[in-house]
Structures are given as structure tokens and as C-alpha cells.
Design a protein around this motif. Structure first.
Motif, short mmCIF file in Angstrom:
data_model
loop_
_atom_site.label_atom_id
_atom_site.label_comp_id
_atom_site.label_asym_id
_atom_site.label_seq_id
_atom_site.Cartn_x
_atom_site.Cartn_y
_atom_site.Cartn_z
N ILE A 175 0.86 -1.19 0.00
CA ILE A 175 0.00 0.00 0.00
C ILE A 175 0.89 1.24 0.00
O ILE A 175 1.79 1.35 0.84
CB ILE A 175 -0.91 0.02 1.25
N PRO A 176 0.69 2.18 -0.93
CA PRO A 176 1.49 3.41 -0.92
C PRO A 176 1.33 4.13 0.43
O PRO A 176 0.23 4.12 1.00
CB PRO A 176 0.87 4.24 -2.05
N PRO A 177 2.42 4.73 0.96
CA PRO A 177 2.37 5.33 2.30
C PRO A 177 1.20 6.28 2.50
O PRO A 177 0.56 6.27 3.54
CB PRO A 177 3.71 6.08 2.39
N ARG A 178 0.91 7.09 1.48
CA ARG A 178 -0.14 8.09 1.65
C ARG A 178 -1.53 7.46 1.81
O ARG A 178 -2.46 8.08 2.32
CB ARG A 178 -0.13 9.06 0.46
N TYR A 205 -6.63 11.84 3.39
CA TYR A 205 -5.80 11.71 2.19
C TYR A 205 -5.29 13.08 1.76
O TYR A 205 -4.11 13.23 1.41
CB TYR A 205 -6.61 11.06 1.06
N ARG A 206 -6.16 14.08 1.81
CA ARG A 206 -5.73 15.43 1.43
C ARG A 206 -4.68 15.96 2.39
O ARG A 206 -3.68 16.55 1.99
CB ARG A 206 -6.95 16.37 1.42
N LEU A 207 -4.91 15.72 3.69
CA LEU A 207 -3.95 16.16 4.72
C LEU A 207 -2.59 15.50 4.51
O LEU A 207 -1.55 16.12 4.73
CB LEU A 207 -4.50 15.80 6.11
N GLY A 208 -2.60 14.26 4.06
CA GLY A 208 -1.36 13.52 3.84
C GLY A 208 -0.46 14.15 2.79
O GLY A 208 0.73 13.86 2.76
N GLY A 209 -1.00 15.03 1.97
CA GLY A 209 -0.19 15.68 0.95
C GLY A 209 0.37 17.02 1.38
O GLY A 209 1.12 17.65 0.64
N SER A 210 0.01 17.46 2.60
CA SER A 210 0.45 18.79 3.04
C SER A 210 1.82 18.73 3.72
O SER A 210 2.21 17.71 4.27
CB SER A 210 -0.59 19.39 4.00
N ASP A 211 2.53 19.86 3.67
CA ASP A 211 3.88 19.95 4.24
C ASP A 211 3.80 20.41 5.69
O ASP A 211 4.24 21.50 6.05
CB ASP A 211 4.71 20.93 3.40
N ARG A 238 2.33 12.73 9.31
CA ARG A 238 1.78 11.59 10.05
C ARG A 238 0.61 10.97 9.28
O ARG A 238 0.50 9.75 9.20
CB ARG A 238 1.34 12.01 11.44
N ALA A 239 -0.23 11.81 8.72
CA ALA A 239 -1.37 11.28 7.95
C ALA A 239 -0.90 10.55 6.70
O ALA A 239 -1.51 9.58 6.28
CB ALA A 239 -2.31 12.43 7.56
N GLY A 240 0.22 11.01 6.14
CA GLY A 240 0.75 10.39 4.93
C GLY A 240 1.73 9.27 5.21
O GLY A 240 2.40 8.79 4.29
N SER A 241 1.85 8.86 6.46
CA SER A 241 2.74 7.75 6.87
C SER A 241 4.19 7.98 6.41
O SER A 241 4.84 7.07 5.92
CB SER A 241 2.24 6.41 6.33
#
Lengths: 151, 69
Positions: A5-8, A52-58, A64-67
């Protein structure tokens, strides 16, 4: 399994699974409240999309959300989980005490939660290094004037 | 604990994001280390020191904080 599974997608996938299970529980329960599974699914989809959207933020939360947390962000997560565990232990103990005081029959959820948090704490001590005293090696004892007294 | 991360980064003309990418950590972690809010692990401290061609004790100084406190 995580490797596939991709980290994000990992954290959103866990939340999606949990949400689907919760919704399925309402369906299996049946009765007049079966429809609760529908808002449960809608809520799950909303949370998963936000995660998922949060996982792309810097940001720290995004990492953490993007693993993809680094050591500091992992440490923050570990401390937060430790705090959550401590609060669960305190809350379950308080609930257990109240349930005992009022001679209630609903003390068992508090008792189980308290036992699980206590067991989790002991398991953590065992897994993460307590009881690794071992025996001192030559380098440690070389500076001693005489060997330690054995009983 | 006082450290030279900000000073050394400025000397090399690196941004926090560039240093973070080189150290394989987040930009937020570089900011936390520079401001002294986060003490890096020993492996990360060595990585930082090696990146700047310094020793760990030159990069991080626990006594400096006491002197400044």
C-alpha cells in the motif's frame, strides 16, 4: 502487507476499514436503527478523503497522515498515544470506582478497559527494554577494586 | 542545548527545506532543531555533523546553553 500500500494511502485505508466495520455492525444489528450505517459510511468517506488530502500537506500532521514521519514526528505521535493510554487508564479507573460505589452491574466495561491499559503498560515495559539488566562484562568490572559480593 | 545548525546552514547558503531534504527529515524538524526545541537522536546528530564536516561535539554543545542561561 504495508509494503503493497502506498504510504499516503495507509492511514486512510485503516480508517476506511474501521468505518466500514462500524457501519456493518449497525447493519448486522438490524432493527429500526439499521439506517445509522448510512451516515456512518458517509462520515467515514468524508474523514478518509480529508485524511488523504492532509497527507499531501507539508506539515507535521500531513507527514503523520501520509505515513512518512521523521524521528521527531514519530516521537510526537508516540507521546500522544502514551497520553491517550494514560487518560484511558485514569478514566476507566474513575468509572470503575464510581460503578463499584453505586453497586452497579455496568462496571465490567470499565474493568476490562482498565485491565487492558494496565496489561498494555506492562507489555510495553517488557517489549521496550525493562529487565535487560544482564551481567556486567569485563570492561564494566575492570575498574572495581574487588569483585561484587555474591549472595 | 545550543547547536550550530542554523549558523552552518547559513554559511553554506542552504534553505531549511534543502537541508531537510539532505538529512532526510522534515523542514519542521530542521526548524525545531535550530531553535533548540528538539534534540535529535544520536544517529541524526551524527548525520548532521557529517553533513557539515564537523564533529558532533562541535555541532552540539550542552555547556553553551548553561552559559547562556
Amino acid at each position: 502487507m504495508n509494503a503493497f500500500i502506498p504510504p499516503r494511502l495507509r492511514k486512510p485505508a485503516v480508517y476506511a476499514l474501521a468505518g466500514v466495520l462500524f457501519a456493518a455492525a449497525w447493519l448486522v444489528r438490524g432493527g429500526p436503527l439499521w439506517w445509522v450505517s448510512i451516515p456512518a459510511l458517509i462520515g467515514t468517506a468524508t474523514v478518509v478523503a480529508r485524511l488523504y488530502r492532509l497527507g499531501g500537506s507539508d506539515t507535521d500532521e500531513g507527514a503523520r497522515a501520509g505515513s512518512r514521519p521523521d524521528e521527531r514526528q514519530r516521537l510526537v505521535g508516540q507521546r500522544s498515544r502514551a497520553l491517550a493510554g494514560s487518560l484511558a487508564a485514569v478514566a476507566s479507573f474513575a468509572g470503575l470506582s464510581v460503578a463499584v460505589a453505586v453497586n452497579s452491574t455496568w462496571l465490567w466495561p470499565f474493568l476490562i478497559t482498565f485491565l487492558i491499559t494496565g496489561y498494555g503498560y506492562l507489555l510495553g515495559l517488557g517489549n521496550y527494554g525493562i529487565a535487560e539488566e544482564g551481567t556486567p562484562d569485563d570492561a564494566d568490572t575492570a575498574g572495581l577494586a574487588r569483585p561484587p559480593v555474591r549472595t | 542545548m545550543w547547536n550550530r545548525v542554523r549558523e552552518q546552514r547559513a554559511l553554506r547558503g542552504l534553505s531549511q527545506a534543502e537541508l531537510a531534504a539532505a538529512l532526510n527529515v522534515s523542514r519542521q524538524t530542521v526548524i525545531s532543531i535550530e531553535s533548540g526545541r528538539y534534540l535529535p537522536s544520536l544517529p541524526l546528530a551524527f548525520t548532521i555533523a557529517r553533513f557539515f564536516d564537523l564533529t558532533v561535539d562541535k555541532m552540539f554543545d550542552p555547556d553553551e546553553q548553561e552559559a547562556g542561561a
